[in-house]
Design a protein around this motif. Structure first.
Motif, short mmCIF file in Angstrom:
data_model
loop_
_atom_site.label_atom_id
_atom_site.label_comp_id
_atom_site.label_asym_id
_atom_site.label_seq_id
_atom_site.Cartn_x
_atom_site.Cartn_y
_atom_site.Cartn_z
N GLY A 116 0.88 -1.16 0.00
CA GLY A 116 0.00 0.00 0.00
C GLY A 116 0.91 1.21 0.00
N ILE A 117 0.72 2.11 -0.96
CA ILE A 117 1.55 3.33 -0.98
C ILE A 117 0.66 4.45 -0.46
N LYS B 179 -8.79 -4.13 2.17
CA LYS B 179 -9.32 -4.42 0.83
C LYS B 179 -8.24 -4.98 -0.09
N MET B 180 -7.02 -4.44 0.02
CA MET B 180 -5.91 -4.96 -0.81
C MET B 180 -5.67 -6.44 -0.55
N TYR C 115 -0.93 -0.47 -4.52
CA TYR C 115 -1.93 0.59 -4.71
C TYR C 115 -1.54 1.88 -4.00
N VAL C 116 -1.75 3.00 -4.69
CA VAL C 116 -1.65 4.32 -4.06
C VAL C 116 -2.97 4.63 -3.35
N LYS D 43 -6.46 3.96 -9.35
CA LYS D 43 -6.40 2.49 -9.43
C LYS D 43 -7.13 1.86 -8.23
N ALA D 44 -6.86 2.37 -7.04
CA ALA D 44 -7.51 1.82 -5.83
C ALA D 44 -9.01 2.09 -5.86
N ARG D 45 -9.39 3.26 -6.34
CA ARG D 45 -10.82 3.60 -6.37
C ARG D 45 -11.57 2.67 -7.31
N LYS D 46 -10.89 2.29 -8.41
CA LYS D 46 -11.54 1.43 -9.40
C LYS D 46 -11.51 -0.04 -8.95
#
Ligand code: NAP
Ligand code: GDD
Length: 346
Positions: free
Chosen positions: A180-181, A237-238, A247-248, A312-315
């Motif tokens: 996770g970034i 979630k990741m 993910y950012v 990317k994370a939102r999608k």
């Protein structure tokens, strides 16, 4: 069967929010705390129960600088998910203790990953690494998963090692390992020497007592600040994805440190007046000097501008933050004023 999570860094800001989140999801949560001369579990005291009674929350002594403790705890707990939130996480302090920072923050990550591999837990145990926007450092904003790393502190450099060793163990040994970034995230649980908490603590004290002065460093650096409560959801979630990935996590909004001061003052209904420039910039409240600039808080090398692009994370994770900077500041102020009032009545 309940899922078992093991959190390194359970006593920190994110550790406490994540532990509470996972307990609500019916996990059994194990956490690693390090030995300290005075008790350092205040952030999780409200969920700690006598281990002799029925509980879903356990603490173990360990340290990321001690491979044996890391290996033994993982061997004993055999978790489904490991969250590595432990780090010497203060950017400025990392210039004072660069070798120690590398040992904990970089090599500590390797110690966990290698324990998973050595114990042959690749099929059972997923791994989350707490990466940071500090890895982007001097790279131009907005920053996303494709942006080059250009760290500007021993802390940032150590986190870049942790990021790539996580990628390497994923590719080499097929471990479900993700990075996770995360951009800056704050809360009432934030350490007192990070700038948002420092500002909220000082201004609430000045507001309630009329006394005190706040000394700050570079008030023009820009950050993308979110709420820790939202960000631990993204971590989880990741770990629930089919495939591990990086993910950012960010709000996509940027403010200066000075903006944050002004937001807190507005919430407190304190009318302040800024005067002067550079090192002589000062803020006054009711004609009294309350904020000055102190050179000692400037960074050896600064990260001037962080702004995350978390599309990317939102999608893919369907994650989005619930808080904005105002609601974050409000949450921090309410808890701070409550703590001040409780101290008064003690
Ligand atoms: P934090 O409040 O500073 O917590 C760090 C945790 O690591 C604490 O529990 C601390 O224990 C523990 N720790 C430190 N050295 C250790 C060691 N040698 N062995 C075992 N544990 C050790 O940090 P946070 O804000 O919760 O951040 C969590 C993680 O996310 C960190 O890795 C940080 O670098 C990263 N991160 C944070 C942000 C942010 O804005 N908050 C953004 C991106 C990434 P003690 O309580 O005993 O000190
Ligand atoms: N701490 C601090 N104290 N920072 C100050 C001060 C001060 O008195 N005055 C100005 N600042 C500026 C710093 O120079 C920096 O540009 C900004 O405020 C934020 O500083 P911190 O709150 O210490 O956070 P950080 O951005 O350096 O690091 C945090 O966020 C990272 C994610 O980007 C930490 O939580 C890191 O662990 C995390 O990785």
């Amino acid at each position: 069967m309940k899922k078992i999570a093991l959190i390194f860094g359970i006593t920190g800001q994110d550790g406490s929010y994540l532990a509470k989140y996972l307990l609500k999801k019916n996990y059994v949560v194990h956490g690693v705390k390090r030995r300290s001369s005075s008790i350092n579990t205040s952030r999780v005291d409200d969920i700690y129960l006598d281990p002799h009674k029925k509980t879903n929350f356990y603490l173990h002594y360990g340290d990321l600088t001690d491979s044996l403790s890391v290996l033994n705890i993982i061997k004993k707990v055999k978790p489904n998910e490991i969250y590595n939130l432990a780090a010497q996480s203060h950017v400025s302090v990392s210039f004072n203790v660069p070798e120690y920072t590398a040992n904990v923050t970089a090599i500590g990550t390797l110690r966990i990953l290698d324990a998973i591999f050595t114990l042959n837990l690749q099929k059972k145990t997923k791994f989350y690494q707490a990466g940071t926007s500090e890895m982007f450092g001097a790279s131009k904003p907005p920053q996303n998963e494709k942006t080059n790393f250009y760290p500007r502190s021993p802390y940032g450099v150590a986190k870049v090692y942790a990021h790539w060793i996580t990628v390497n163990y994923r590719e080499a040994y097929n471990i479900f390992a993700c990075n996770g970034i995360l951009f800056n995230h704050e809360s009432p649980m934030r350490g007192e020497t990070f700038v948002t908490r420092k500002i909220v603590m000082a201004l609430c004290r000045i507001y309630t007592s009329g006394k005190g002065r706040l000394y700050l460093g570079n008030i023009y650096s820009k950050r993308d600040w979110g709420h820790a409560e939202d960000y631990v959801v993204a971590m989880w979630k990741m770990m629930q994805q089919k495939k591990p990935n990086d993910y950012v996590i960010s709000t996509g909004k940027q403010y200066t440190v000075k903006n944050f001061v002004n937001i807190v003052c507005k919430e407190l209904k304190m009318k302040i007046v800024w005067k002067g420039r550079g090192l002589n910039e000062k803020a006054y409240y009711k004609n009294k000097l309350i904020i000055s600039i102190d050179k000692k808080y400037f960074r050896t090398t600064e990260v001037n501008s962080l702004l995350g692009d978390s599309r990317k994370a939102r999608k893919e994770l369907k994650w989005r933050p619930k808080h904005n900077l105002r609601s974050l500041a409000k949450d921090m102020i309410i808890k701070e004023i409550k703590a001040i009032n409780e101290n008064k009545t003690r």
